[in-house]
Design a protein around this motif. Structure first.
Motif, short mmCIF file in Angstrom:
data_model
loop_
_atom_site.label_atom_id
_atom_site.label_comp_id
_atom_site.label_asym_id
_atom_site.label_seq_id
_atom_site.Cartn_x
_atom_site.Cartn_y
_atom_site.Cartn_z
N ALA A 75 82.74 -32.04 -40.19
CA ALA A 75 81.52 -32.64 -40.47
C ALA A 75 80.67 -32.09 -40.03
N GLN A 76 79.22 -32.02 -41.45
CA GLN A 76 78.59 -31.15 -41.05
C GLN A 76 76.75 -31.60 -40.90
N TYR A 77 76.14 -30.99 -40.74
CA TYR A 77 74.20 -32.01 -40.06
C TYR A 77 73.53 -30.51 -40.66
N THR A 78 72.83 -30.62 -41.47
CA THR A 78 72.10 -29.66 -41.85
C THR A 78 70.18 -30.19 -41.95
N GLN A 79 69.80 -29.44 -41.80
CA GLN A 79 68.34 -29.56 -41.14
C GLN A 79 67.63 -28.80 -42.22
N LEU A 80 67.24 -28.58 -44.03
CA LEU A 80 66.54 -28.06 -44.25
C LEU A 80 65.08 -28.00 -44.76
N THR A 86 60.85 -31.22 -44.02
CA THR A 86 61.58 -31.09 -43.57
C THR A 86 62.68 -32.09 -44.19
N ASP A 87 64.11 -31.93 -43.93
CA ASP A 87 65.34 -32.96 -44.45
C ASP A 87 66.48 -32.98 -43.75
N ASN A 88 67.02 -34.15 -43.03
CA ASN A 88 67.98 -33.96 -42.54
C ASN A 88 69.25 -34.24 -43.18
N ILE A 89 69.99 -33.92 -43.46
CA ILE A 89 71.30 -34.19 -44.27
C ILE A 89 72.82 -34.05 -43.85
#
Length: 439
Positions: A75-80, A86-89
């Motif tokens: 599982a991966q949490y990414t902040q662009l 910013t955007d959180n995925i």
């Protein structure tokens, strides 16, 4: 019918994540190491274990002492982050499936009281190679603040490797080879809508790239076991060893099959008679793609059932990359990693925490792709835990956890900060190839 289908294609694409950089080349390259070495920065060149698989270097396979079935999920949490935006995925999937086994049973050797200097191992594995997943909307605004045009870009898909590895070992030397079948499809879609013009035509570009073909990989390892003098003066193994490993391949070609569709339409306008024009529709155009030469070398110091410290360096000649279906100029990339694993007391009977494996690592490197003349960079730290599980007949299996915290991209353009949690399950069984005897 193909044209009408293309008009809904953009809505049909639902990527499993959002990494705009995955639009470039074959997408984002997937780390193919498993949960246990993943907690050590992803060490693979000089990593072999009696109960864990390492499919990256096939020379590790004859070091297995038990059949190992491994499955990993992540599982991966990414902040662009781009400027102040910013955007959180969130994302995740199955990370790998693998089965490895020694071709000689250790129980047989113990019962026969004979030990051969030769060992053999084999593996079958399915691992991701690249991944495409992005969903980006870019709006063009004029000087008065009115929306002029909207660009919607979506991509999905990935490539995978089904691998068959074999290795042999003679005393301290081991060698192996892996044959892999590469397959998968990458979908890239772009739609341009001119919002300020009531009767304008929208345009849509759809590219589909399928890959298939065989690749290979060779590996070598040398394990030097240090010895010490026991009470009667004879030299015996001390449990300390130094491992050198290297694996890689030269440039190799695989097949590509491409389909391209370029459509203009006014179906979103107020026209009572919608118009759909197909300007280009290419189907099943077959070509060859060149994957570059890559190699990885590493060095590991190990104290059996106590300590493991390693480092490694990787280099990829991605400037050799050629893909006529999607021409791009890539750069050579590199990666450096260090890692450590510590086991407090493997024989502890009153403290489970002393029988757990504690891991940590660090890695840094570059990606073959570039944006605005700047090559993408990738760095991070990792932590891991290994939980031994005693199965029936005193067989040992493992549950491994690794956490990777990293940064990816170009800082002043688009930075991806992520946390990736991998759960790995290793089921071991030493009854394969066991010769049963009856009196």
């Amino acid at each position: 019918m193909g044209t009408l289908g293309a008009q809904t294609k953009n809505e049909d694409i639902r990527p499993k994540g959002n990494s705009p950089y995955s639009r470039l080349a074959l997408g984002n390259y997937f780390s193919q190491y498993m949960a246990a070495p993943g907690g050590m920065g992803g060490l693979t060149a000089a990593y072999h274990d009696a109960f864990h698989l390492n499919v990256m270097n096939p020379a590790s396979l004859p070091h297995l002492r038990s059949t190992a079935f491994e499955i990993g999920t992540y599982a991966q949490y990414t902040q662009l982050k781009s400027g102040d935006d910013t955007d959180n995925i969130w994302g995740g999937n199955i990370g790998y499936l693998a089965l490895g086994f020694p071709l000689k049973n250790r129980v047989n050797e113990a019962l026969d009281r004979s030990q051969s200097p030769w060992d053999f191992g084999m593996s079958l594995s399915l691992v991701p190679f690249t991944q495409v997943a992005y969903d980006v909307t870019v709006r063009d605004i004029d000087e008065d603040g009115f929306k002029v045009a909207t660009n919607t870009l979506k991509g999905d898909g990935g490539t995978y490797r089904l691998q068959w590895g074999n290795g042999l070992k003679y005393k301290g030397f081991s060698a192996g080879a892996t044959l892999g079948y590469n397959f998968g499809k990458l979908i890239n879609n772009r739609r341009v809508e001119f919002d300020s013009l009531a009767h304008s035509f929208n345009t849509e570009f759809l590219d589909e790239l399928s890959v298939s073909g065989l690749t290979w990989n060779l590996g070598l390892m040398y394990t030097h076991d240090f010895k010490e003098r026991n009470n009667d003066g004879t030299m015996v193994p001390s449990g300390k060893r130094l491992i050198f490993g290297v694996y890689g391949h030269s440039a190799q070609q695989i097949n590509t099959n491409t389909s391209n569709l370029y459509v203009r339409s006014n179906v979103r306008s107020y026209s009572p008679n919608p118009v759909i024009d197909t300007f280009s529709n290419v189907r099943d155009f077959e070509q060859k793609m060149t994957l570059p030469a890559e190699f990885t070398l590493g060095l590991t110091y190990q104290e059996l059932n106590k300590l493991r410290i390693g480092l490694e360096y990787s280099l990829g000649s991605w400037s050799q990359y050629e893909n006529p279906a999607k021409p791009e100029t890539l750069s050579n990339n590199s990666r450096f990693a260090v890692g450590i694993e510590y086991l407090p007391d493997a024989t502890s009977y009153n403290s489970y925490s002393k029988k757990m494996y504690y891991r940590a690592g660090f890695f840094t490197g570059t990606d073959p792709r570039s944006v605005s003349g700047e090559q993408l960079s990738h760095s991070g730290i990792s932590f891991g835990l290994g939980f031994p599980i005693i199965m029936p007949r005193q067989q040992l299996s493992f549950f491994d956890i690794s956490l990777e915290l990293g940064q990816f991209g170009v800082k002043d353009i688009l930075q991806e900060n992520y946390a990736k949690l991998t759960l790995g399950f290793t089921l071991n069984d030493n009854s394969w190839f066991f010769k049963r005897k009856f009196n």
